[in-house]
Structures are given as C-alpha cells and as structure tokens.
Write a protein that holds these residues in place. Structure first.
Motif, PDB file in Angstrom:
ATOM      1  N   ASP A 194      -7.129  -3.942  -7.352  1.00 39.18           N
ATOM      2  CA  ASP A 194      -8.578  -3.743  -7.194  1.00 39.18           C
ATOM      3  C   ASP A 194      -8.891  -3.183  -5.813  1.00 39.18           C
ATOM      4  N   LEU A 195      -8.235  -3.763  -4.808  1.00 41.34           N
ATOM      5  CA  LEU A 195      -8.454  -3.325  -3.427  1.00 41.34           C
ATOM      6  C   LEU A 195      -8.058  -1.863  -3.247  1.00 41.34           C
ATOM      7  N   LEU A 196      -6.851  -1.518  -3.679  1.00 38.67           N
ATOM      8  CA  LEU A 196      -6.368  -0.158  -3.487  1.00 38.67           C
ATOM      9  C   LEU A 196      -7.121   0.845  -4.356  1.00 38.67           C
ATOM     10  N   SER A 197      -7.570   0.418  -5.518  1.00 39.86           N
ATOM     11  CA  SER A 197      -8.352   1.301  -6.383  1.00 39.86           C
ATOM     12  C   SER A 197      -9.675   1.672  -5.739  1.00 39.86           C
ATOM     13  N   SER A 198     -10.271   0.717  -5.019  1.00 39.31           N
ATOM     14  CA  SER A 198     -11.566   0.975  -4.379  1.00 39.31           C
ATOM     15  C   SER A 198     -11.417   1.795  -3.104  1.00 39.31           C
ATOM     16  N   LEU A 199     -10.315   1.591  -2.385  1.00 39.33           N
ATOM     17  CA  LEU A 199     -10.139   2.272  -1.099  1.00 39.33           C
ATOM     18  C   LEU A 199      -9.405   3.607  -1.217  1.00 39.33           C
ATOM     19  N   ARG A 200      -8.482   3.697  -2.167  1.00 35.73           N
ATOM     20  CA  ARG A 200      -7.638   4.881  -2.329  1.00 35.73           C
ATOM     21  C   ARG A 200      -7.030   5.323  -0.991  1.00 35.73           C
ATOM     22  N   PRO A 201      -6.288   4.423  -0.317  1.00 38.19           N
ATOM     23  CA  PRO A 201      -5.717   4.768   0.982  1.00 38.19           C
ATOM     24  C   PRO A 201      -4.552   5.739   0.845  1.00 38.19           C
ATOM     25  N   ARG A 202      -4.318   6.500   1.912  1.00 36.21           N
ATOM     26  CA  ARG A 202      -3.148   7.381   1.934  1.00 36.21           C
ATOM     27  C   ARG A 202      -1.885   6.569   2.138  1.00 36.21           C
ATOM     28  N   SER A 203      -1.976   5.570   3.029  1.00 36.18           N
ATOM     29  CA  SER A 203      -0.798   4.779   3.390  1.00 36.18           C
ATOM     30  C   SER A 203      -1.153   3.303   3.412  1.00 36.18           C
ATOM     31  N   LEU A 204      -0.104   2.492   3.331  1.00 38.48           N
ATOM     32  CA  LEU A 204      -0.274   1.042   3.394  1.00 38.48           C
ATOM     33  C   LEU A 204       0.800   0.465   4.301  1.00 38.48           C
ATOM     34  N   VAL A 205       0.399  -0.404   5.205  1.00 42.94           N
ATOM     35  CA  VAL A 205       1.322  -1.065   6.129  1.00 42.94           C
ATOM     36  C   VAL A 205       1.475  -2.516   5.688  1.00 42.94           C
ATOM     37  N   PHE A 206       2.713  -2.917   5.436  1.00 42.32           N
ATOM     38  CA  PHE A 206       3.003  -4.295   5.025  1.00 42.32           C
ATOM     39  C   PHE A 206       3.433  -5.078   6.253  1.00 42.32           C
ATOM     40  N   ALA A 207       2.473  -5.802   6.847  1.00 37.37           N
ATOM     41  CA  ALA A 207       2.742  -6.598   8.056  1.00 37.37           C
ATOM     42  C   ALA A 207       2.479  -8.069   7.800  1.00 37.37           C
ATOM     43  N   VAL A 208       2.647  -8.477   6.554  1.00 40.00           N
ATOM     44  CA  VAL A 208       2.373  -9.860   6.158  1.00 40.00           C
ATOM     45  C   VAL A 208       3.436 -10.785   6.725  1.00 40.00           C
ATOM     46  N   ARG A 209       2.987 -11.893   7.292  1.00 35.93           N
ATOM     47  CA  ARG A 209       3.934 -12.936   7.730  1.00 35.93           C
ATOM     48  C   ARG A 209       3.246 -14.281   7.618  1.00 35.93           C
ATOM     49  N   SER A 210       3.499 -14.953   6.538  1.00 36.85           N
ATOM     50  CA  SER A 210       2.926 -16.292   6.368  1.00 36.85           C
ATOM     51  C   SER A 210       4.039 -17.222   5.925  1.00 36.85           C
ATOM     52  N   ASP A 211       4.013 -17.613   4.702  1.00 33.10           N
ATOM     53  CA  ASP A 211       5.081 -18.422   4.129  1.00 33.10           C
ATOM     54  C   ASP A 211       6.138 -17.487   3.544  1.00 33.10           C
ATOM     55  N   ILE A 212       7.400 -17.846   3.662  1.00 27.69           N
ATOM     56  CA  ILE A 212       8.468 -16.961   3.218  1.00 27.69           C
ATOM     57  C   ILE A 212       8.346 -16.617   1.735  1.00 27.69           C
ATOM     58  N   ALA A 213       8.059 -17.606   0.902  1.00 30.08           N
ATOM     59  CA  ALA A 213       7.902 -17.335  -0.529  1.00 30.08           C
ATOM     60  C   ALA A 213       6.699 -16.439  -0.775  1.00 30.08           C
ATOM     61  N   ASP A 214       5.609 -16.669  -0.031  1.00 32.88           N
ATOM     62  CA  ASP A 214       4.407 -15.854  -0.179  1.00 32.88           C
ATOM     63  C   ASP A 214       4.675 -14.408   0.221  1.00 32.88           C
ATOM     64  N   ASP A 215       5.472 -14.202   1.264  1.00 32.03           N
ATOM     65  CA  ASP A 215       5.791 -12.851   1.719  1.00 32.03           C
ATOM     66  C   ASP A 215       6.440 -12.050   0.598  1.00 32.03           C
ATOM     67  N   HIS A 216       7.397 -12.660  -0.066  1.00 34.57           N
ATOM     68  CA  HIS A 216       8.109 -11.968  -1.143  1.00 34.57           C
ATOM     69  C   HIS A 216       7.165 -11.685  -2.305  1.00 34.57           C
ATOM     70  N   GLN A 217       6.321 -12.654  -2.623  1.00 32.52           N
ATOM     71  CA  GLN A 217       5.353 -12.472  -3.702  1.00 32.52           C
ATOM     72  C   GLN A 217       4.381 -11.340  -3.363  1.00 32.52           C
ATOM     73  N   ALA A 218       3.934 -11.299  -2.100  1.00 32.99           N
ATOM     74  CA  ALA A 218       3.017 -10.251  -1.667  1.00 32.99           C
ATOM     75  C   ALA A 218       3.680  -8.883  -1.729  1.00 32.99           C
ATOM     76  N   ALA A 219       4.960  -8.815  -1.368  1.00 34.10           N
ATOM     77  CA  ALA A 219       5.677  -7.541  -1.420  1.00 34.10           C
ATOM     78  C   ALA A 219       5.696  -6.991  -2.841  1.00 34.10           C
ATOM     79  N   GLY A 220       5.958  -7.862  -3.796  1.00 36.55           N
ATOM     80  CA  GLY A 220       5.972  -7.428  -5.187  1.00 36.55           C
ATOM     81  C   GLY A 220       4.614  -6.934  -5.651  1.00 36.55           C
ATOM     82  N   ALA A 221       3.567  -7.650  -5.251  1.00 38.32           N
ATOM     83  CA  ALA A 221       2.212  -7.262  -5.653  1.00 38.32           C
ATOM     84  C   ALA A 221       1.829  -5.913  -5.050  1.00 38.32           C
ATOM     85  N   ILE A 222       2.170  -5.701  -3.793  1.00 40.67           N
ATOM     86  CA  ILE A 222       1.803  -4.459  -3.115  1.00 40.67           C
ATOM     87  C   ILE A 222       2.620  -3.282  -3.639  1.00 40.67           C
ATOM     88  N   ALA A 223       3.905  -3.497  -3.890  1.00 39.89           N
ATOM     89  CA  ALA A 223       4.734  -2.422  -4.436  1.00 39.89           C
ATOM     90  C   ALA A 223       4.201  -1.980  -5.799  1.00 39.89           C
TER      91      ALA A 223
END
Length: 282
Positions: free
Chosen positions: A56-85
C-alpha cells in the motif's frame, strides 16, 4: 521521484535521510511511529513487516528507490526484508539498497587478520550474522535490483549507548576508574555514520556494478587503543585496565573506492564529534 527509507528513525536511518535530503533525493522516512527524523522531510507510519502495508505504501508513493535500514528485532528484520522484497517487485521499484553488515563474514583471530573482500565466504555464525545473511539471500532471490552495503563498525554523532564508542564515553563520563576493557586486544574497522550515509546516496544516484560493496575504512583499531583515545579526549583522570583477548574484523574498501566512494571522516574526527556531543548533553 522519491526514495523510501525503511527504518528512517534509527541511528543509520536518520543520517541517511539527512544525506538524501541534502542531495535533493526527496526521501520519505518510514517507521512504525512515523516520527520525523529530519525537519521538513516527509514521514509515514507503516509496519514494514506486513507485505500488505508495504505494498500500500509503495503503491501510493511509487518511489524510484528503497533503502532497507531496518534494525529492531532480529526476527522482525527478516520478516520486514521479505515484505519489502515482495512489495518492491510488485510496485516496480527500480532498486533496493540494503544496509547489511560485516558480521556476515564472521571474525578472525587478531594474530592472523586479513582484510575481507566481498567475494570472501560469508562465515558469520552469530544469530545477528545469520539474520543478515538470510536478509541478503531474501533480496538476492528477488527480481528487483539490489545493492548490499556491508557496513563495518559504525560510529559518530548520535551513536546509541550499546555501541562501543558511546559506551566507553558514557563510562568515562560516569567516573569509572579504573576503566576496565575486557576485549582490549580485539580490533575493529570503524566507519563514520556520515560516510555510510554518503555511500547510500551514491548507491541511489549511481548504482554500484556489483551486488555487494564493503563500506569500511580499511583501517584496524584495537579496542584498547580506542579506549585510551576516549580517555584523552574526555580529559579524564582515570587508569585503563585491559586484557589481551579479542578477535578481529577488517574490511577491504577497494571495490567501494573503484566505485567512487571514499570515507571523508577519520576515526579521530568521529571521536572528536562524539565527545562534543556527549559534553553538550550534560
């Protein structure tokens, strides 16, 4: 077109957002709280672990690039990577810049240290290293173009207290005497957070011709030497007690240098700015 920074309110994220704004890259900081890391920069609140929320976020913004700088919980990081990819592929993002870590290489013995190159095996065995390797693999398997910036030991203004330089400075400011450093013989390759940010800007504006790039100084500093420098810069009257154990981490910046990125801050610059910051916080 905009650049989405997932994790824009963290230590690295704040500096990345500021550097992108200074380069007129129109950054959008995304975090769970939606707090603005830099005045005047667009911010959005989103749970980057959710594929639907990210899409939803990327559909509304249509960015050229995305920076993955997430650092929270280790399990959450991996989950976020999958969602963003997944969402990046679906929404036509041109490229993703992933803040990975030198931890993927593992460490070496201090007596036999050699600078690691991006082509070297990823031998990291800690939970954190395995998480970063898994995140790299998640993006490697995606169709969206990805650059992995393997960042070594970050320091500089805004460093959180769980990292080595800020921890040492806080202990010195607190009057600890003697200052006991249990891993004095360990050595690390320190890189200023502002140099990390310029590497991200470089990756956004001029994609690297490689899948992975070390972001490092190529210089090794013993933690015991670092502690002595911190004591001197703080003008502290305390003794230093060290041992002779520790491992080593050192990066080869050759690929980054050929790409056109070069560190602008020495460790001495980083320490001086951190000391100024900690004194101002009194």
């Amino acid at each position: 077109m905009s650049v989405v920074v997932a994790g824009g309110t963290g230590f690295l994220g704040r500096h990345i957002v500021a550097a992108l704004a200074a380069a007129d890259c129109d950054p959008v900081s995304v975090s769970r709280g939606g707090v603005a890391p830099v005045p005047g920069v667009r911010t959005m609140a989103a749970d980057v672990r959710s594929p639907a929320a990210v899409q939803d976020l990327l559909s509304s913004l249509r960015p050229r690039s995305l920076v993955f700088a997430v650092r929270s919980d280790i399990a959450d990081d991996h989950q976020a990577a999958g969602a963003i990819a997944e969402a990046g592929e679906a929404c036509g993002v041109d490229r993703v810049i992933v803040l990975s870590s030198a931890a993927v290489y593992g460490t070496q013995t201090a007596s036999a240290i050699a600078a690691v190159k991006e082509s070297d095996p990823r031998r990291g065995t800690s939970e954190y290293a395995r998480s970063k390797i898994a995140i790299e693999d998640t993006f490697r398997e995606a169709t969206v173009t990805t650059t992995m910036l393997r960042v070594f030991n970050v320091t500089g203004p805004g460093e959180p207290p769980n990292l080595v330089v800020r921890s040492l400075l806080e202990r010195i400011r607190g009057g600890e005497d003697p200052l006991t450093v249990s891993n004095a013989a360990a050595s690390r390759d320190f890189i200023d957070v502002r140099d990390v940010a310029t590497a991200v800007v470089k990756a956004v504006m001029e994609p690297a011709p490689w899948h992975a790039v070390n972001v490092c100084s190529g210089q090794s500093t013993f933690i015991g030497e670092l502690a002595a420098q911190c004591i001197a810069l703080m003008d502290a009257d305390c003794s230093l007690v060290t041992d002779h154990t520790g491992d080593a981490s050192l990066g080869d910046p050759g690929r980054a240098l050929r790409w056109g990125w070069m560190p602008q801050y020495t460790l001495a610059n980083s320490l001086a700015d951190s000391v100024t910051e900690i004194r101002a916080a009194r």
